[in-house]
Design a protein around this motif. Structure first.
Motif, PDB file in Angstrom:
ATOM      1  N   ASP A 174       5.926  26.101 -26.422  1.00 58.92           N
ATOM      2  CA  ASP A 174       5.359  27.277 -25.760  1.00 58.92           C
ATOM      3  C   ASP A 174       5.520  28.526 -26.620  1.00 58.92           C
ATOM      4  O   ASP A 174       4.607  29.359 -26.710  1.00 58.92           O
ATOM      5  CB  ASP A 174       6.007  27.499 -24.390  1.00 58.92           C
ATOM      6  N   CYS A 175       6.681  28.649 -27.285  1.00 58.14           N
ATOM      7  CA  CYS A 175       6.907  29.810 -28.164  1.00 58.14           C
ATOM      8  C   CYS A 175       5.962  29.793 -29.358  1.00 58.14           C
ATOM      9  O   CYS A 175       5.414  30.828 -29.748  1.00 58.14           O
ATOM     10  CB  CYS A 175       8.363  29.842 -28.646  1.00 58.14           C
ATOM     11  N   GLU A 176       5.770  28.625 -29.954  1.00 60.01           N
ATOM     12  CA  GLU A 176       4.849  28.512 -31.092  1.00 60.01           C
ATOM     13  C   GLU A 176       3.423  28.836 -30.654  1.00 60.01           C
ATOM     14  O   GLU A 176       2.691  29.535 -31.359  1.00 60.01           O
ATOM     15  CB  GLU A 176       4.899  27.104 -31.687  1.00 60.01           C
ATOM     16  N   ILE A 177       3.024  28.349 -29.510  1.00 55.04           N
ATOM     17  CA  ILE A 177       1.673  28.615 -29.012  1.00 55.04           C
ATOM     18  C   ILE A 177       1.508  30.105 -28.714  1.00 55.04           C
ATOM     19  O   ILE A 177       0.462  30.691 -29.001  1.00 55.04           O
ATOM     20  CB  ILE A 177       1.371  27.751 -27.769  1.00 55.04           C
ATOM     21  N   ALA A 178       2.549  30.714 -28.162  1.00 54.62           N
ATOM     22  CA  ALA A 178       2.479  32.143 -27.845  1.00 54.62           C
ATOM     23  C   ALA A 178       2.324  32.996 -29.108  1.00 54.62           C
ATOM     24  O   ALA A 178       1.791  34.099 -29.050  1.00 54.62           O
ATOM     25  CB  ALA A 178       3.721  32.573 -27.076  1.00 54.62           C
ATOM     26  N   GLN A 179       2.772  32.487 -30.247  1.00 56.01           N
ATOM     27  CA  GLN A 179       2.662  33.236 -31.488  1.00 56.01           C
ATOM     28  C   GLN A 179       1.272  33.137 -32.123  1.00 56.01           C
ATOM     29  O   GLN A 179       0.951  33.895 -33.027  1.00 56.01           O
ATOM     30  CB  GLN A 179       3.714  32.746 -32.497  1.00 56.01           C
ATOM     31  N   LEU A 180       0.458  32.219 -31.637  1.00 53.86           N
ATOM     32  CA  LEU A 180      -0.910  32.105 -32.156  1.00 53.86           C
ATOM     33  C   LEU A 180      -1.726  33.317 -31.711  1.00 53.86           C
ATOM     34  O   LEU A 180      -1.503  33.861 -30.626  1.00 53.86           O
ATOM     35  CB  LEU A 180      -1.583  30.845 -31.626  1.00 53.86           C
ATOM     36  N   PRO A 181      -2.667  33.746 -32.533  1.00 48.62           N
ATOM     37  CA  PRO A 181      -3.560  34.831 -32.091  1.00 48.62           C
ATOM     38  C   PRO A 181      -4.280  34.400 -30.809  1.00 48.62           C
ATOM     39  O   PRO A 181      -4.606  33.234 -30.621  1.00 48.62           O
ATOM     40  CB  PRO A 181      -4.537  34.984 -33.253  1.00 48.62           C
ATOM     41  N   LYS A 182      -4.536  35.353 -29.944  1.00 49.32           N
ATOM     42  CA  LYS A 182      -5.132  35.064 -28.640  1.00 49.32           C
ATOM     43  C   LYS A 182      -6.474  34.357 -28.788  1.00 49.32           C
ATOM     44  O   LYS A 182      -6.788  33.437 -28.031  1.00 49.32           O
ATOM     45  CB  LYS A 182      -5.300  36.359 -27.845  1.00 49.32           C
ATOM     46  N   CYS A 183      -7.239  34.766 -29.779  1.00 45.47           N
ATOM     47  CA  CYS A 183      -8.554  34.136 -29.965  1.00 45.47           C
ATOM     48  C   CYS A 183      -8.423  32.646 -30.308  1.00 45.47           C
ATOM     49  O   CYS A 183      -9.269  31.846 -29.922  1.00 45.47           O
ATOM     50  CB  CYS A 183      -9.356  34.872 -31.039  1.00 45.47           C
ATOM     51  N   VAL A 184      -7.368  32.275 -30.996  1.00 46.70           N
ATOM     52  CA  VAL A 184      -7.159  30.871 -31.336  1.00 46.70           C
ATOM     53  C   VAL A 184      -6.588  30.124 -30.134  1.00 46.70           C
ATOM     54  O   VAL A 184      -6.971  28.988 -29.862  1.00 46.70           O
ATOM     55  CB  VAL A 184      -6.217  30.737 -32.558  1.00 46.70           C
ATOM     56  N   ARG A 185      -5.700  30.750 -29.389  1.00 42.67           N
ATOM     57  CA  ARG A 185      -5.111  30.116 -28.195  1.00 42.67           C
ATOM     58  C   ARG A 185      -6.166  29.777 -27.170  1.00 42.67           C
ATOM     59  O   ARG A 185      -6.087  28.758 -26.493  1.00 42.67           O
ATOM     60  CB  ARG A 185      -4.109  31.068 -27.531  1.00 42.67           C
ATOM     61  N   GLU A 186      -7.146  30.650 -27.013  1.00 33.95           N
ATOM     62  CA  GLU A 186      -8.166  30.448 -25.990  1.00 33.95           C
ATOM     63  C   GLU A 186      -9.301  29.549 -26.451  1.00 33.95           C
ATOM     64  O   GLU A 186     -10.172  29.192 -25.669  1.00 33.95           O
ATOM     65  CB  GLU A 186      -8.695  31.807 -25.537  1.00 33.95           C
ATOM     66  N   MET A 187      -9.293  29.194 -27.715  1.00 33.63           N
ATOM     67  CA  MET A 187     -10.350  28.362 -28.296  1.00 33.63           C
ATOM     68  C   MET A 187     -10.184  26.916 -27.818  1.00 33.63           C
ATOM     69  O   MET A 187      -9.056  26.409 -27.758  1.00 33.63           O
ATOM     70  CB  MET A 187     -10.218  28.425 -29.825  1.00 33.63           C
ATOM     71  N   PRO A 188     -11.271  26.225 -27.484  1.00 33.71           N
ATOM     72  CA  PRO A 188     -11.165  24.801 -27.131  1.00 33.71           C
ATOM     73  C   PRO A 188     -10.612  24.003 -28.325  1.00 33.71           C
ATOM     74  O   PRO A 188     -10.944  24.285 -29.475  1.00 33.71           O
ATOM     75  CB  PRO A 188     -12.596  24.382 -26.813  1.00 33.71           C
ATOM     76  N   LEU A 189      -9.804  23.028 -28.053  1.00 30.50           N
ATOM     77  CA  LEU A 189      -9.175  22.247 -29.110  1.00 30.50           C
ATOM     78  C   LEU A 189     -10.209  21.552 -29.988  1.00 30.50           C
ATOM     79  O   LEU A 189     -10.068  21.511 -31.217  1.00 30.50           O
ATOM     80  CB  LEU A 189      -8.219  21.211 -28.495  1.00 30.50           C
ATOM     81  N   ARG A 190     -11.257  21.029 -29.374  1.00 33.69           N
ATOM     82  CA  ARG A 190     -12.302  20.335 -30.143  1.00 33.69           C
ATOM     83  C   ARG A 190     -12.926  21.274 -31.174  1.00 33.69           C
ATOM     84  O   ARG A 190     -13.106  20.910 -32.326  1.00 33.69           O
ATOM     85  CB  ARG A 190     -13.366  19.798 -29.194  1.00 33.69           C
ATOM     86  N   LYS A 191     -13.225  22.503 -30.768  1.00 36.53           N
ATOM     87  CA  LYS A 191     -13.805  23.474 -31.687  1.00 36.53           C
ATOM     88  C   LYS A 191     -12.795  23.815 -32.799  1.00 36.53           C
ATOM     89  O   LYS A 191     -13.157  23.895 -33.974  1.00 36.53           O
ATOM     90  CB  LYS A 191     -14.184  24.758 -30.929  1.00 36.53           C
ATOM     91  N   PHE A 192     -11.544  24.008 -32.423  1.00 38.49           N
ATOM     92  CA  PHE A 192     -10.503  24.328 -33.397  1.00 38.49           C
ATOM     93  C   PHE A 192     -10.396  23.233 -34.457  1.00 38.49           C
ATOM     94  O   PHE A 192     -10.297  23.508 -35.644  1.00 38.49           O
ATOM     95  CB  PHE A 192      -9.166  24.510 -32.660  1.00 38.49           C
ATOM     96  N   LEU A 193     -10.460  21.981 -34.029  1.00 36.95           N
ATOM     97  CA  LEU A 193     -10.317  20.870 -34.963  1.00 36.95           C
ATOM     98  C   LEU A 193     -11.576  20.615 -35.778  1.00 36.95           C
ATOM     99  O   LEU A 193     -11.513  20.433 -36.995  1.00 36.95           O
ATOM    100  CB  LEU A 193      -9.911  19.598 -34.219  1.00 36.95           C
ATOM    101  N   HIS A 194     -12.749  20.626 -35.121  1.00 34.25           N
ATOM    102  CA  HIS A 194     -13.984  20.251 -35.825  1.00 34.25           C
ATOM    103  C   HIS A 194     -14.555  21.388 -36.669  1.00 34.25           C
ATOM    104  O   HIS A 194     -14.992  21.150 -37.796  1.00 34.25           O
ATOM    105  CB  HIS A 194     -15.031  19.737 -34.829  1.00 34.25           C
ATOM    106  N   GLU A 195     -14.564  22.582 -36.151  1.00 38.92           N
ATOM    107  CA  GLU A 195     -15.179  23.685 -36.893  1.00 38.92           C
ATOM    108  C   GLU A 195     -14.235  24.310 -37.912  1.00 38.92           C
ATOM    109  O   GLU A 195     -14.673  24.782 -38.956  1.00 38.92           O
ATOM    110  CB  GLU A 195     -15.673  24.762 -35.920  1.00 38.92           C
ATOM    111  N   TYR A 196     -12.950  24.319 -37.598  1.00 41.26           N
ATOM    112  CA  TYR A 196     -12.001  25.020 -38.474  1.00 41.26           C
ATOM    113  C   TYR A 196     -10.967  24.082 -39.105  1.00 41.26           C
ATOM    114  O   TYR A 196     -10.065  24.550 -39.788  1.00 41.26           O
ATOM    115  CB  TYR A 196     -11.290  26.133 -37.688  1.00 41.26           C
TER     116      TYR A 196
END
Length: 143
Positions: free
Chosen positions: A79-101
């Motif tokens: 939870d702490c590691e996730i909280a440190q992610l930028p908000k735009c990345v946290r709210e991004m769908p996982l599929r998009k995060f993995l496939h596009e980036y």
């Protein structure tokens, strides 16, 4: 007067001694003692097995408590590691995060914020967390 020497047996008793009622009761006592010893040995064996079972159950309980504590600790760290992610990345769908980036936080943050064409001053506005600092360093190194 001639005295006959009684013949002694290998067990140290003479033939006459073995035929007396006292000798018979001694033999019974020995047999009885053997049975008592065997019974005591069996009782001790059973007690040891029961004790071992109790120790194993206690160890399992202890391990389960430790497992639960470790699970909670890992969840908190995640939870702490996730909280440190930028908000735009946290709210991004996982599929998009993995496939596009490709699962790269720095690339996803830049892509989500459309910073590819803008200068690094906007990218520097990310919160001052250890993860954001690593993202900035990766982004600058990739240029």
């Amino acid at each position: 007067m001639s005295t006959a020497t009684p013949t002694t047996r290998p067990n140290g008793h003479s033939a006459e001694e073995l035929q007396t009622p006292e000798a018979a009761s001694t033999r019974k006592r020995r047999t009885h003692n053997k049975q008592d010893i065997q019974q005591r040995n069996e009782e001790q064996r059973q007690a040891m097995i029961e004790n071992f079972d109790l120790e194993i159950e206690d160890k399992i309980r202890s391990m389960m408590v430790q497992l639960e504590a470790d699970k909670m600790d890992l969840q908190l760290k995640a939870d702490c590691e996730i909280a440190q992610l930028p908000k735009c990345v946290r709210e991004m769908p996982l599929r998009k995060f993995l496939h596009e980036y490709g699962g790269e936080v720095a690339v996803a943050a830049r892509g989500a914020l459309n910073l590819e064409d803008q200068d690094d001053a906007l990218f520097a506005s990310l919160p001052e967390t250890p993860l954001a600092i690593r993202i900035r360093r990766k982004a600058m190194a990739s240029k």
